[in-house]
Design a protein around this motif. Structure first.
Motif, PDB file in Angstrom:
ATOM      1  N   ILE A 338     -44.408  39.881   6.609  1.00 55.17           N
ATOM      2  CA  ILE A 338     -44.550  38.424   6.654  1.00 55.17           C
ATOM      3  C   ILE A 338     -45.513  37.922   5.586  1.00 55.17           C
ATOM      4  CG2 ILE A 338     -44.033  38.317   9.114  1.00 55.17           C
ATOM      5  CD1 ILE A 338     -47.030  37.999   9.620  1.00 55.17           C
ATOM      6  N   SER A 339     -45.799  38.754   4.617  1.00 55.66           N
ATOM      7  CA  SER A 339     -46.796  38.387   3.617  1.00 55.66           C
ATOM      8  C   SER A 339     -46.389  37.146   2.836  1.00 55.66           C
ATOM      9  CB  SER A 339     -47.032  39.552   2.655  1.00 55.66           C
ATOM     10  OG  SER A 339     -45.823  39.904   1.992  1.00 55.66           O
ATOM     11  N   GLU A 340     -45.103  36.924   2.661  1.00 55.25           N
ATOM     12  CA  GLU A 340     -44.655  35.772   1.886  1.00 55.25           C
ATOM     13  C   GLU A 340     -44.254  34.596   2.764  1.00 55.25           C
ATOM     14  OE1 GLU A 340     -41.558  36.915  -0.701  1.00 55.25           O
ATOM     15  OE2 GLU A 340     -42.766  38.291  -1.882  1.00 55.25           O
ATOM     16  N   THR A 341     -44.182  34.799   4.072  1.00 60.23           N
ATOM     17  CA  THR A 341     -43.681  33.726   4.935  1.00 60.23           C
ATOM     18  C   THR A 341     -44.634  33.389   6.075  1.00 60.23           C
ATOM     19  OG1 THR A 341     -42.454  35.359   6.231  1.00 60.23           O
ATOM     20  CG2 THR A 341     -41.272  34.267   4.456  1.00 60.23           C
ATOM     21  N   ASP A 342     -45.854  33.883   6.020  1.00 58.45           N
ATOM     22  CA  ASP A 342     -46.820  33.624   7.086  1.00 58.45           C
ATOM     23  C   ASP A 342     -47.201  32.145   7.103  1.00 58.45           C
ATOM     24  OD1 ASP A 342     -48.579  34.041   9.133  1.00 58.45           O
ATOM     25  OD2 ASP A 342     -50.232  34.604   7.808  1.00 58.45           O
ATOM     26  N   HIS A 343     -47.271  31.574   8.313  1.00 59.23           N
ATOM     27  CA  HIS A 343     -47.664  30.178   8.468  1.00 59.23           C
ATOM     28  C   HIS A 343     -49.105  30.114   8.958  1.00 59.23           C
ATOM     29  CE1 HIS A 343     -43.918  27.714   8.018  1.00 59.23           C
ATOM     30  NE2 HIS A 343     -43.355  28.896   8.149  1.00 59.23           N
ATOM     31  N   ASN A 344     -50.046  29.952   8.057  1.00 57.80           N
ATOM     32  CA  ASN A 344     -51.452  29.833   8.459  1.00 57.80           C
ATOM     33  C   ASN A 344     -52.253  29.033   7.442  1.00 57.80           C
ATOM     34  OD1 ASN A 344     -53.531  30.271  10.280  1.00 57.80           O
ATOM     35  ND2 ASN A 344     -54.273  32.056   9.169  1.00 57.80           N
ATOM     36  N   ARG A 345     -51.583  28.094   6.790  1.00 59.56           N
ATOM     37  CA  ARG A 345     -52.240  27.325   5.730  1.00 59.56           C
ATOM     38  C   ARG A 345     -53.398  26.492   6.258  1.00 59.56           C
ATOM     39  NH1 ARG A 345     -49.111  22.575   2.285  1.00 59.56           N
ATOM     40  NH2 ARG A 345     -50.961  21.666   1.270  1.00 59.56           N
ATOM     41  N   TYR A 346     -53.224  25.885   7.442  1.00 58.06           N
ATOM     42  CA  TYR A 346     -54.217  24.939   7.941  1.00 58.06           C
ATOM     43  C   TYR A 346     -55.199  25.550   8.932  1.00 58.06           C
ATOM     44  CZ  TYR A 346     -51.091  21.491   5.832  1.00 58.06           C
ATOM     45  OH  TYR A 346     -50.331  20.767   4.950  1.00 58.06           O
ATOM     46  N   GLY A 347     -54.893  26.727   9.436  1.00 59.22           N
ATOM     47  CA  GLY A 347     -55.820  27.407  10.321  1.00 59.22           C
ATOM     48  C   GLY A 347     -55.920  26.845  11.720  1.00 59.22           C
ATOM     49  N   VAL A 348     -54.988  25.970  12.123  1.00 62.29           N
ATOM     50  CA  VAL A 348     -55.026  25.384  13.473  1.00 62.29           C
ATOM     51  C   VAL A 348     -53.719  25.627  14.224  1.00 62.29           C
ATOM     52  CG1 VAL A 348     -56.752  23.629  12.949  1.00 62.29           C
ATOM     53  CG2 VAL A 348     -54.317  23.140  12.518  1.00 62.29           C
ATOM     54  N   GLY A 349     -52.882  26.521  13.712  1.00 64.25           N
ATOM     55  CA  GLY A 349     -51.628  26.841  14.383  1.00 64.25           C
ATOM     56  C   GLY A 349     -50.432  26.075  13.890  1.00 64.25           C
ATOM     57  N   GLU A 350     -50.654  24.967  13.161  1.00 66.74           N
ATOM     58  CA  GLU A 350     -49.541  24.166  12.649  1.00 66.74           C
ATOM     59  C   GLU A 350     -48.800  24.934  11.561  1.00 66.74           C
ATOM     60  OE1 GLU A 350     -48.554  21.267  13.760  1.00 66.74           O
ATOM     61  OE2 GLU A 350     -50.260  20.619  14.992  1.00 66.74           O
ATOM     62  N   PRO A 351     -47.508  24.646  11.373  1.00 62.74           N
ATOM     63  CA  PRO A 351     -46.764  25.298  10.280  1.00 62.74           C
ATOM     64  C   PRO A 351     -47.316  24.880   8.925  1.00 62.74           C
ATOM     65  CG  PRO A 351     -45.467  23.529  11.259  1.00 62.74           C
ATOM     66  CD  PRO A 351     -46.672  23.701  12.138  1.00 62.74           C
ATOM     67  N   ASP A 352     -46.968  25.641   7.917  1.00 60.18           N
ATOM     68  CA  ASP A 352     -47.427  25.337   6.558  1.00 60.18           C
ATOM     69  C   ASP A 352     -46.796  24.060   6.015  1.00 60.18           C
ATOM     70  OD1 ASP A 352     -48.892  27.609   6.688  1.00 60.18           O
ATOM     71  OD2 ASP A 352     -47.890  28.664   5.043  1.00 60.18           O
ATOM     72  N   TYR A 353     -45.660  23.682   6.529  1.00 63.28           N
ATOM     73  CA  TYR A 353     -44.955  22.516   5.995  1.00 63.28           C
ATOM     74  C   TYR A 353     -44.022  21.936   7.058  1.00 63.28           C
ATOM     75  CZ  TYR A 353     -41.150  25.854   5.699  1.00 63.28           C
ATOM     76  OH  TYR A 353     -40.212  26.797   6.026  1.00 63.28           O
ATOM     77  N   THR A 354     -43.866  20.646   7.010  1.00 60.00           N
ATOM     78  CA  THR A 354     -42.726  19.971   7.628  1.00 60.00           C
ATOM     79  C   THR A 354     -41.994  19.146   6.566  1.00 60.00           C
ATOM     80  OG1 THR A 354     -44.049  18.024   8.271  1.00 60.00           O
ATOM     81  CG2 THR A 354     -43.873  19.830   9.876  1.00 60.00           C
ATOM     82  N   ASN A 355     -42.682  18.950   5.439  1.00 58.41           N
ATOM     83  CA  ASN A 355     -42.114  18.273   4.278  1.00 58.41           C
ATOM     84  C   ASN A 355     -42.170  19.260   3.108  1.00 58.41           C
ATOM     85  OD1 ASN A 355     -43.268  15.866   1.910  1.00 58.41           O
ATOM     86  ND2 ASN A 355     -41.148  16.148   2.532  1.00 58.41           N
ATOM     87  N   TYR A 356     -41.011  19.489   2.458  1.00 59.60           N
ATOM     88  CA  TYR A 356     -40.958  20.473   1.377  1.00 59.60           C
ATOM     89  C   TYR A 356     -40.254  19.840   0.181  1.00 59.60           C
ATOM     90  CZ  TYR A 356     -41.615  25.337  -0.051  1.00 59.60           C
ATOM     91  OH  TYR A 356     -42.069  26.498  -0.654  1.00 59.60           O
ATOM     92  N   ALA A 357     -40.878  18.780  -0.338  1.00 50.49           N
ATOM     93  CA  ALA A 357     -40.305  18.061  -1.463  1.00 50.49           C
ATOM     94  C   ALA A 357     -40.742  18.699  -2.779  1.00 50.49           C
ATOM     95  CB  ALA A 357     -40.725  16.597  -1.418  1.00 50.49           C
TER      96      ALA A 357
END
Length: 410
Positions: A338-357
């Protein structure tokens, strides 16, 4: 045998035949009445008693969705240079409707809705949805709430105009709006009973306008809770659950996310709010991190965050449904790379993105529900290689991904 004896025997046989005939008629009569001489003395065979299930929960689980579907009038090549044919209206509208048809949530909140009368109104009606659409007079797109009339009864509907709301003065005119609707559950005989107060909104987008965006979000939450409390006072036996959905244009690191989830505001939050307590135009913007406060022309008649909190601050906090996404993502990916797809950008459990423009990738969309509600299922975010290099693409008709969950209301 003499004739007299023969006559007597014949008479006896005739009487016997008559008695037999009477018995047959009597038996037939009893059978026709659903009774027999035997049934009067027989008991029914023993069978287990069939008891009835009753739920300990007052309401059944429901599914909720929030989705910014990307307004067609905002589909510009300069903004979405990698989208290709996916910016074409006929292709995109089919993609959006197919996704809504596949998931069919009980309650849906859509943002950037345009072409409502021309297309979406009838298409959503075919899926069984009653729809409420609202847009600001200065915009071509707006917000939509959809629900199914056989499950819900509309009790009250209100709209919010953040530019003219009297709760507190705006920093600038934005044309952003919100929707509030009270929907009662229909019970077995079709009569409404308790329900939800559902909100939908699309907040101001400009990144540096932290103050105005936070103001709008607080107004939104304030009116949502006020409507819930009003309904509760009318009939204390009913129970109304607030659901606050939408495109907040707010990242988990922004002030309002901390406010709504009950976390303290940091010095960085306070600084960002203070230096943005003024209008922003379309020209060059300030650098929030470096611009000295004394160099800014603040609006002295705008309330600071402490005054806003005292005036319209939330009486209760809520949980973000997708704050559980990181934990579920890790479970899903356990044992995989999962090194390339881990969701932990914000550190609060939220996904890395909901907008991917093309020019922005991050989390802006949320579904806030009561802390007491139980989240049963979450629609997981797609892995990044599915959305790269940018949305819309052949898998998604919008630059935002939809959020959806099955929740058990308190």
């Amino acid at each position: 045998m003499d004739s007299t004896a023969s006559e007597k025997e014949q008479l006896r046989q005739e009487k016997k035949a008559l008695r037999e005939e009477k018995k047959k008629l009597k038996k037939l009569q009893l059978q026709q009445e659903g009774q027999t001489q035997d049934s009067a003395t027989m008991l029914p065979p023993p069978t287990p008693y069939r008891r009835v299930w009753r739920s300990t929960f007052r309401h059944r689980p429901i599914t909720i969705m929030s989705h910014n579907i990307l307004a067609q009038n905002l589909c510009k090549r300069t903004v979405h240079p990698l989208a290709g044919d996916m910016l074409k209206w006929k292709l995109r509208r089919r993609m959006v409707i197919e996704e809504l048809t596949y998931y069919q949530p009980d309650l849906m909140c859509l943002q950037e809705m345009d072409n409502y009368d021309e297309f979406y109104k009838d298409e959503l009606a075919k899926l069984g949805y009653t729809t409420l659409f609202q847009r600001h007079e200065t915009k071509r797109h707006g917000c939509l709430i959809g629900y199914k009339d056989d499950v819900w009864k509309q009790i009250e509907y209100r709209t919010l105009d953040y530019d003219t709301d009297t709760s507190c003065k705006p920093a600038q005119t934005t044309g952003n709006i919100g929707q509030l609707v009270a929907l009662a559950f229909r019970n077995d005989d079709g009569e409404p009973h308790s329900g939800v107060v559902l909100g939908n909104t699309h907040l101001y987008w400009r990144p540096n306008s932290n103050y105005e965006r936070c103001r709008q979000a607080m107004i939104y939450m304030h009116h949502l809770m006020a409507l819930k409390n009003e309904l509760g006072k009318k009939d204390p036996a009913d129970h109304w659950v607030p659901l606050m959905l939408g495109d907040f244009n707010t990242q988990p690191t922004d002030p309002f996310y901390s406010i709504v989830t009950g976390k303290p505001l940091t010095n960085e939050h306070l600084h960002a709010l203070e230096i943005s307590r003024r209008p922003f135009g379309d020209g060059p913007e300030i650098d929030d991190a470096t611009q000295p406060l004394e160099d800014l022309s603040l609006c002295s008649d705008l309330k600071d965050i402490h005054e806003l909190m005292a005036l319209i601050g939330p009486d209760e906090t809520m949980q973000s449904v997708y704050s559980h996404h990181k934990r579920l993502w890790d479970q899903q990916q356990r044992g995989a790379d999962i090194s390339e797809t881990d969701h932990n950008r914000y550190g609060v459990g939220e996904p890395d993105y909901t907008n991917y423009a093309h020019d922005f990738k991050g989390t802006l969309d949320y579904m806030f529900i009561p802390n007491q509600a139980v989240i049963l299922n979450i629609l997981m975010l797609p892995p990044k290689h599915i959305v790269q290099p940018a949305l819309p693409n052949c898998h998604f008709g919008s630059d935002h991904v939809s959020l959806m969950a099955e929740v058990l209301l308190p």
